[in-house]
Design a protein around this motif. Structure first.
Motif, short mmCIF file in Angstrom:
data_model
loop_
_atom_site.label_atom_id
_atom_site.label_comp_id
_atom_site.label_asym_id
_atom_site.label_seq_id
_atom_site.Cartn_x
_atom_site.Cartn_y
_atom_site.Cartn_z
N LYS A 114 0.69 -1.32 0.12
CA LYS A 114 -0.01 -0.10 -0.05
C LYS A 114 0.87 1.33 0.05
O LYS A 114 0.52 2.28 -0.42
CB LYS A 114 -0.99 0.01 1.32
CG LYS A 114 -2.14 -0.63 0.93
CD LYS A 114 -3.33 -0.62 2.12
CE LYS A 114 -4.28 -1.89 1.80
NZ LYS A 114 -4.48 -2.61 3.08
N LYS A 117 1.96 1.80 -3.51
CA LYS A 117 1.02 2.22 -4.31
C LYS A 117 0.58 3.77 -4.17
O LYS A 117 0.63 4.51 -4.99
CB LYS A 117 -0.49 1.38 -3.93
CG LYS A 117 -1.49 1.58 -4.89
CD LYS A 117 -2.64 0.75 -4.51
CE LYS A 117 -3.91 1.13 -5.32
NZ LYS A 117 -5.14 0.31 -4.99
N PRO A 122 4.80 1.50 -9.50
CA PRO A 122 4.31 0.40 -9.83
C PRO A 122 5.07 -0.80 -9.28
O PRO A 122 6.17 -0.73 -9.33
CB PRO A 122 3.97 0.47 -11.41
CG PRO A 122 5.00 1.47 -11.75
CD PRO A 122 5.14 2.35 -10.39
N ASP A 134 -6.21 -8.27 -2.76
CA ASP A 134 -6.23 -6.95 -3.41
C ASP A 134 -5.13 -7.10 -4.39
O ASP A 134 -4.18 -6.72 -4.40
CB ASP A 134 -6.00 -5.97 -2.40
CG ASP A 134 -5.87 -4.45 -3.06
OD1 ASP A 134 -6.28 -4.43 -4.23
OD2 ASP A 134 -5.81 -3.57 -2.20
N THR A 135 -5.71 -7.42 -5.77
CA THR A 135 -4.83 -7.40 -6.78
C THR A 135 -4.30 -6.11 -7.36
O THR A 135 -3.60 -6.01 -8.24
CB THR A 135 -5.30 -8.28 -7.97
OG1 THR A 135 -6.60 -7.74 -8.40
CG2 THR A 135 -5.60 -9.53 -7.65
N SER A 136 -4.96 -4.90 -6.87
CA SER A 136 -4.77 -3.56 -7.24
C SER A 136 -3.20 -3.16 -6.54
O SER A 136 -2.71 -2.05 -6.90
CB SER A 136 -5.70 -2.56 -6.94
OG SER A 136 -5.51 -2.17 -5.36
N TYR A 138 -0.38 -4.73 -7.16
CA TYR A 138 0.65 -4.85 -8.03
C TYR A 138 -0.08 -5.01 -9.33
O TYR A 138 -1.12 -5.30 -9.81
CB TYR A 138 1.12 -6.24 -7.69
CG TYR A 138 0.48 -7.49 -7.64
CD1 TYR A 138 0.31 -8.41 -8.83
CD2 TYR A 138 -0.11 -7.88 -6.41
CE1 TYR A 138 -0.59 -9.42 -8.68
CE2 TYR A 138 -0.87 -9.06 -6.39
CZ TYR A 138 -1.15 -9.59 -7.52
OH TYR A 138 -2.06 -10.54 -7.43
N LYS A 139 1.00 -4.60 -10.51
CA LYS A 139 0.56 -4.54 -11.96
C LYS A 139 0.46 -5.86 -12.49
O LYS A 139 -0.18 -6.22 -13.46
CB LYS A 139 1.47 -3.59 -12.76
CG LYS A 139 1.64 -2.08 -12.14
CD LYS A 139 0.22 -1.48 -12.40
CE LYS A 139 0.08 -0.05 -11.91
NZ LYS A 139 -1.26 0.41 -11.80
N THR A 303 -0.99 -0.55 -20.18
CA THR A 303 -1.28 -1.74 -19.48
C THR A 303 -0.80 -3.05 -19.84
O THR A 303 -0.72 -3.26 -20.87
CB THR A 303 -2.92 -1.83 -19.84
OG1 THR A 303 -3.65 -0.50 -19.88
CG2 THR A 303 -3.80 -2.76 -18.83
N GLN A 306 -2.21 -9.08 -16.00
CA GLN A 306 -1.91 -9.15 -14.62
C GLN A 306 -1.13 -10.41 -14.35
O GLN A 306 -0.60 -10.58 -13.46
CB GLN A 306 -3.63 -9.37 -14.02
CG GLN A 306 -4.11 -8.36 -13.33
CD GLN A 306 -3.73 -8.07 -12.03
OE1 GLN A 306 -3.49 -8.98 -11.06
NE2 GLN A 306 -3.67 -6.56 -11.35
#
Ligand code: GYE
Length: 329
Positions: A114, A117, A122, A134-136, A138-139, A303, A306
């Protein structure tokens, strides 16, 4: 034999041929991150140097950063999560462009990720996954499917003992407790062999992914277990250590005790070609070129997928003999 770099990333690898210096040995050294010049700065926290696989993985990352013209800040965590957390915090303070790391264990990452982030840096996971939903945080996660590897080990065993009804006593050398490859290689294997009750895991203990511990734990297995038919080791190094213990006990590895390992590094493949190991499930450490490709893309604001899966195969003694001359690691 399959060439094992993943095809899951769209587009080819755009690797610059410029040779730049490798990163320093600790998170605090090297050039200033972020703003100084237009070179991308990558902070990478490695697990340690516990196995032949890890050595090859480190080499792949350092060499491909150099040839991609990426400024690598390389930090060795010596097997400790606390060191990885410190390294990641230091990368955040230095304002590197991208952070990548191979998590020593699966859990306990949410706070530090966190922080990354919030700092807008990234993160890419390499080799090992984390269990945070929480996959947000890591990219991308680039690496192997360890459950699948465990399954392949189990499937070989089921075939090997097809049509036989006597009990098959298995001892298991697990990787580092809490590490994704230890958890997953154990569960994938267990899932396949549970279909037939003749397979019994009579002892299962960690050998920390090292030769030394693999040998020591195998010695205790040999003393405490009256009958061992099969050894399943979560990596080559532990299997190679166990071979020393088996030979010291006057038994023939590969014959008296059948051996399955994972990785397929050169030393493992050599033992396989000599019949001391019976089957190896491959796990490729050559993640560097793909990682650098993802680092460039994420730094450009593109992008990225994942999940980038590494392709791998399996080896019998005959296949090991054929593959060894070209083996890179
Ligand atoms: O199999 C083992 C190493 O995370 C895939 O870690 C990696 C594992 C590898 O030490 O040898």
């Amino acid at each position: 034999m399959l060439r094992r770099l993943s095809i899951a990333v769209a587009g080819g690898l755009l690797l610059a041929s410029t040779l730049a210096g490798c990163g320093g040995d600790d998170a605090g050294s090297g050039n200033s991150g972020g703003g100084g010049d237009d070179k991308i700065t990558l902070g990478f926290s490695q697990v340690g140097a516990e196995s032949g696989w890890r050595t090859a993985n480190t080499k792949s990352i350092q060499e491909s950063a150099a040839s991609a013209g990426i400024d690598l800040k390389f930090s060795d965590a010596q097997g400790k999560q606390e060191n990885q957390i410190k390294a990641i915090r230091s990368f955040i303070t230095q304002r590197v462009d991208v952070i990548a790391f191979s998590p020593v264990v699966e859990s306990g990452w949410s706070t530090v990720l966190k922080e990354a982030k919030d700092a807008g840096i990234p993160v890419i996971l390499t080799d090992r996954a984390i269990d945070d939903p929480d996959t947000s945080l890591y990219k991308s996660f680039i690496g192997s499917d360890f459950v699948e590897e465990g399954k392949k080990a189990g499937e070989w065993l089921v075939k090997e003992y097809e049509g036989k009804s006597e009990p098959v006593n298995i001892v298991e050398l697990q990787g580092t407790p809490g590490a994704a490859p230890a958890n997953d290689r154990k569960s994938g294997f267990a899932d396949v062999i549970k279909a037939d009750t003749k397979f019994k895991v009579v002892a299962s203990q960690t050998g920390q992914f090292t030769r030394t511990d693999g040998k020591a734990v195998m010695e205790t297995f040999l003393k405490s277990q009256p009958k061992i038919d099969v050894l399943y080791a979560h990596n080559d190094d532990m299997g190679l250590g166990a071979i020393e213990a088996i030979e010291a006990a006057g038994k023939k590895p590969g014959t008296d005790i059948k051996i399955i390992t994972v990785d397929a590094v050169k030393d493992g493949m050599t033992a396989l070609s000599e019949g001391k190991i019976n089957f190896i499930v491959e796990c490729s450490p050559l993640l560097g070129p793909q990682l650098m490709d993802l680092v460039k893309k994420v730094n450009n604001g593109e992008t990225i997928p994942q999940r980038v899966l590494t392709e791998e195969t399996t080896f019998t003694p005959e296949q090991a003999k054929a593959a060894l001359p070209d083996r890179k690691y």
